[in-house]
Write a protein that holds these residues in place. Structure first.
Motif, PDB file in Angstrom:
ATOM      1  N   SER A  87     -28.549 -17.649 -15.225  1.00 49.76           N
ATOM      2  CA  SER A  87     -29.639 -17.063 -14.454  1.00 49.76           C
ATOM      3  C   SER A  87     -29.389 -15.565 -14.265  1.00 49.76           C
ATOM      4  N   SER A  88     -30.445 -14.850 -13.920  1.00 47.84           N
ATOM      5  CA  SER A  88     -30.329 -13.400 -13.761  1.00 47.84           C
ATOM      6  C   SER A  88     -29.411 -13.025 -12.592  1.00 47.84           C
ATOM      7  N   GLU A  89     -29.428 -13.812 -11.528  1.00 49.71           N
ATOM      8  CA  GLU A  89     -28.558 -13.579 -10.372  1.00 49.71           C
ATOM      9  C   GLU A  89     -27.878 -14.890  -9.979  1.00 49.71           C
ATOM     10  N   PRO A  90     -26.693 -15.164 -10.544  1.00 52.80           N
ATOM     11  CA  PRO A  90     -25.998 -16.408 -10.181  1.00 52.80           C
ATOM     12  C   PRO A  90     -25.709 -16.474  -8.683  1.00 52.80           C
ATOM     13  N   ASP A  91     -25.929 -17.637  -8.113  1.00 53.62           N
ATOM     14  CA  ASP A  91     -25.726 -17.870  -6.687  1.00 53.62           C
ATOM     15  C   ASP A  91     -24.275 -18.316  -6.455  1.00 53.62           C
ATOM     16  N   LYS A  92     -23.529 -17.469  -5.766  1.00 53.01           N
ATOM     17  CA  LYS A  92     -22.118 -17.743  -5.490  1.00 53.01           C
ATOM     18  C   LYS A  92     -21.946 -19.088  -4.773  1.00 53.01           C
ATOM     19  N   PHE A  93     -22.820 -19.358  -3.818  1.00 53.82           N
ATOM     20  CA  PHE A  93     -22.675 -20.577  -3.035  1.00 53.82           C
ATOM     21  C   PHE A  93     -22.996 -21.825  -3.858  1.00 53.82           C
ATOM     22  N   ARG A  94     -23.951 -21.722  -4.779  1.00 54.70           N
ATOM     23  CA  ARG A  94     -24.240 -22.855  -5.669  1.00 54.70           C
ATOM     24  C   ARG A  94     -23.016 -23.127  -6.541  1.00 54.70           C
ATOM     25  N   ILE A  95     -22.385 -22.074  -7.035  1.00 59.96           N
ATOM     26  CA  ILE A  95     -21.188 -22.240  -7.869  1.00 59.96           C
ATOM     27  C   ILE A  95     -20.087 -22.922  -7.062  1.00 59.96           C
ATOM     28  N   ILE A  96     -19.935 -22.537  -5.816  1.00 63.23           N
ATOM     29  CA  ILE A  96     -18.915 -23.169  -4.965  1.00 63.23           C
ATOM     30  C   ILE A  96     -19.256 -24.635  -4.702  1.00 63.23           C
ATOM     31  N   TYR A  97     -20.533 -24.949  -4.457  1.00 60.38           N
ATOM     32  CA  TYR A  97     -20.940 -26.358  -4.297  1.00 60.38           C
ATOM     33  C   TYR A  97     -20.572 -27.157  -5.548  1.00 60.38           C
ATOM     34  N   ILE A  98     -20.848 -26.575  -6.694  1.00 64.76           N
ATOM     35  CA  ILE A  98     -20.555 -27.253  -7.957  1.00 64.76           C
ATOM     36  C   ILE A  98     -19.048 -27.464  -8.107  1.00 64.76           C
ATOM     37  N   LEU A  99     -18.270 -26.436  -7.834  1.00 63.60           N
ATOM     38  CA  LEU A  99     -16.816 -26.558  -7.953  1.00 63.60           C
ATOM     39  C   LEU A  99     -16.263 -27.610  -6.986  1.00 63.60           C
ATOM     40  N   GLU A 100     -16.780 -27.625  -5.761  1.00 64.19           N
ATOM     41  CA  GLU A 100     -16.333 -28.626  -4.780  1.00 64.19           C
ATOM     42  C   GLU A 100     -16.658 -30.049  -5.259  1.00 64.19           C
ATOM     43  N   ALA A 101     -17.843 -30.219  -5.829  1.00 62.16           N
ATOM     44  CA  ALA A 101     -18.218 -31.542  -6.346  1.00 62.16           C
ATOM     45  C   ALA A 101     -17.305 -31.947  -7.492  1.00 62.16           C
ATOM     46  N   LEU A 102     -17.025 -31.008  -8.387  1.00 62.16           N
ATOM     47  CA  LEU A 102     -16.142 -31.308  -9.521  1.00 62.16           C
ATOM     48  C   LEU A 102     -14.729 -31.646  -9.050  1.00 62.16           C
ATOM     49  N   LYS A 103     -14.303 -31.006  -7.980  1.00 61.13           N
ATOM     50  CA  LYS A 103     -12.976 -31.312  -7.418  1.00 61.13           C
ATOM     51  C   LYS A 103     -12.907 -32.770  -6.972  1.00 61.13           C
ATOM     52  N   LYS A 104     -13.990 -33.245  -6.366  1.00 62.45           N
ATOM     53  CA  LYS A 104     -14.015 -34.628  -5.882  1.00 62.45           C
ATOM     54  C   LYS A 104     -14.166 -35.628  -7.022  1.00 62.45           C
ATOM     55  N   LEU A 105     -14.829 -35.211  -8.104  1.00 61.32           N
ATOM     56  CA  LEU A 105     -15.024 -36.112  -9.241  1.00 61.32           C
ATOM     57  C   LEU A 105     -13.732 -36.325 -10.035  1.00 61.32           C
ATOM     58  N   LYS A 106     -12.870 -35.305 -10.052  1.00 63.34           N
ATOM     59  CA  LYS A 106     -11.573 -35.373 -10.738  1.00 63.34           C
ATOM     60  C   LYS A 106     -11.710 -35.770 -12.209  1.00 63.34           C
ATOM     61  N   ASP A 107     -12.669 -35.184 -12.885  1.00 58.30           N
ATOM     62  CA  ASP A 107     -12.921 -35.472 -14.295  1.00 58.30           C
ATOM     63  C   ASP A 107     -12.393 -34.310 -15.133  1.00 58.30           C
ATOM     64  N   LYS A 108     -11.432 -34.592 -16.010  1.00 61.73           N
ATOM     65  CA  LYS A 108     -10.792 -33.545 -16.815  1.00 61.73           C
ATOM     66  C   LYS A 108     -11.763 -32.812 -17.736  1.00 61.73           C
ATOM     67  N   ARG A 109     -12.891 -33.424 -18.029  1.00 63.17           N
ATOM     68  CA  ARG A 109     -13.875 -32.751 -18.887  1.00 63.17           C
ATOM     69  C   ARG A 109     -14.388 -31.464 -18.258  1.00 63.17           C
ATOM     70  N   ALA A 110     -14.291 -31.335 -16.957  1.00 64.69           N
ATOM     71  CA  ALA A 110     -14.805 -30.149 -16.260  1.00 64.69           C
ATOM     72  C   ALA A 110     -13.915 -28.922 -16.448  1.00 64.69           C
ATOM     73  N   LEU A 111     -12.655 -29.129 -16.710  1.00 64.23           N
ATOM     74  CA  LEU A 111     -11.708 -28.011 -16.736  1.00 64.23           C
ATOM     75  C   LEU A 111     -12.075 -26.943 -17.759  1.00 64.23           C
ATOM     76  N   VAL A 112     -12.528 -27.352 -18.907  1.00 63.11           N
ATOM     77  CA  VAL A 112     -12.864 -26.378 -19.950  1.00 63.11           C
ATOM     78  C   VAL A 112     -14.021 -25.473 -19.523  1.00 63.11           C
ATOM     79  N   TYR A 113     -14.902 -25.976 -18.690  1.00 63.74           N
ATOM     80  CA  TYR A 113     -16.075 -25.218 -18.256  1.00 63.74           C
ATOM     81  C   TYR A 113     -15.795 -24.298 -17.063  1.00 63.74           C
ATOM     82  N   ILE A 114     -14.772 -24.602 -16.308  1.00 63.37           N
ATOM     83  CA  ILE A 114     -14.502 -23.800 -15.114  1.00 63.37           C
ATOM     84  C   ILE A 114     -13.284 -22.900 -15.266  1.00 63.37           C
ATOM     85  N   GLY A 115     -12.601 -22.978 -16.380  1.00 63.72           N
ATOM     86  CA  GLY A 115     -11.394 -22.181 -16.585  1.00 63.72           C
ATOM     87  C   GLY A 115     -11.617 -20.693 -16.425  1.00 63.72           C
TER      88      GLY A 115
END
Length: 161
Positions: A87-115
């Motif tokens: 997006s033209s202006e990424p939302d910092k808080f949306r990114i944090i929500y996403i990261l928090e959700a991925l932390k709880k999911l504990k799915d290794k497939r996410a690591l490549v996308y958040i590195g």
């Protein structure tokens, strides 16, 4: 709560999530579904995540998917992360929500996308990303240190199917 009562509540929340015109009621329904931790709601929440327009409702859906903790949601959440980054202006808080959700999911497939967030200029995003890595792959620092000379973070944690 009996199974019939819980099932009635579940059906009511799903109907509210998809059909209510009030964004607050849709957000509340998403949050309640996450609190219920109903595994059968994962696919429906993923579908709602794809079609929902309101930003606050999207955040609640992402939060609920993380709370439920079912790996089926990982790729849909990553899709939202990609949309946000494009997006033209990424939302910092949306990114944090996403990261928090991925932390709880504990799915290794996410690591490549958040590195790439490990080197973020925003310390909040960088710290949450480190927490996600700690949660999913506790030995990630040693792995990176050992292999960083030859590979990038994305190459190190790429899952091979």
């Amino acid at each position: 709560m009996t199974w019939h009562e819980q099932n009635g509540k579940f059906n009511s929340l799903i109907k509210q999530l998809f059909h209510d015109s009030d964004w607050q009621k849709r957000a509340d329904a998403a949050r309640e579904l996450g609190i219920m931790k109903e595994g059968r709601s994962v696919n429906l929440l993923c579908r709602a995540l794809r079609s929902e327009e309101d930003h606050l409702v999207i955040n609640r859906i992402i939060e609920s998917l993380g709370r439920i903790g079912d790996g089926r949601a990982t790729l849909r959440i990553i899709e939202k992360l990609k949309d946000e980054l494009n997006s033209s202006e990424p939302d910092k808080f949306r990114i944090i929500y996403i990261l928090e959700a991925l932390k709880k999911l504990k799915d290794k497939r996410a690591l490549v996308y958040i590195g790439s967030f490990l080197d973020s200029s925003d310390t909040d995003i960088q710290n949450v990303t480190k927490e996600v890595f700690d949660s999913i792959e506790p030995d990630w620092k040693e792995i990176v240190k050992k292999e960083r000379r030859e590979k990038s973070i994305q190459e190190i944690f790429k899952i091979k199917f």
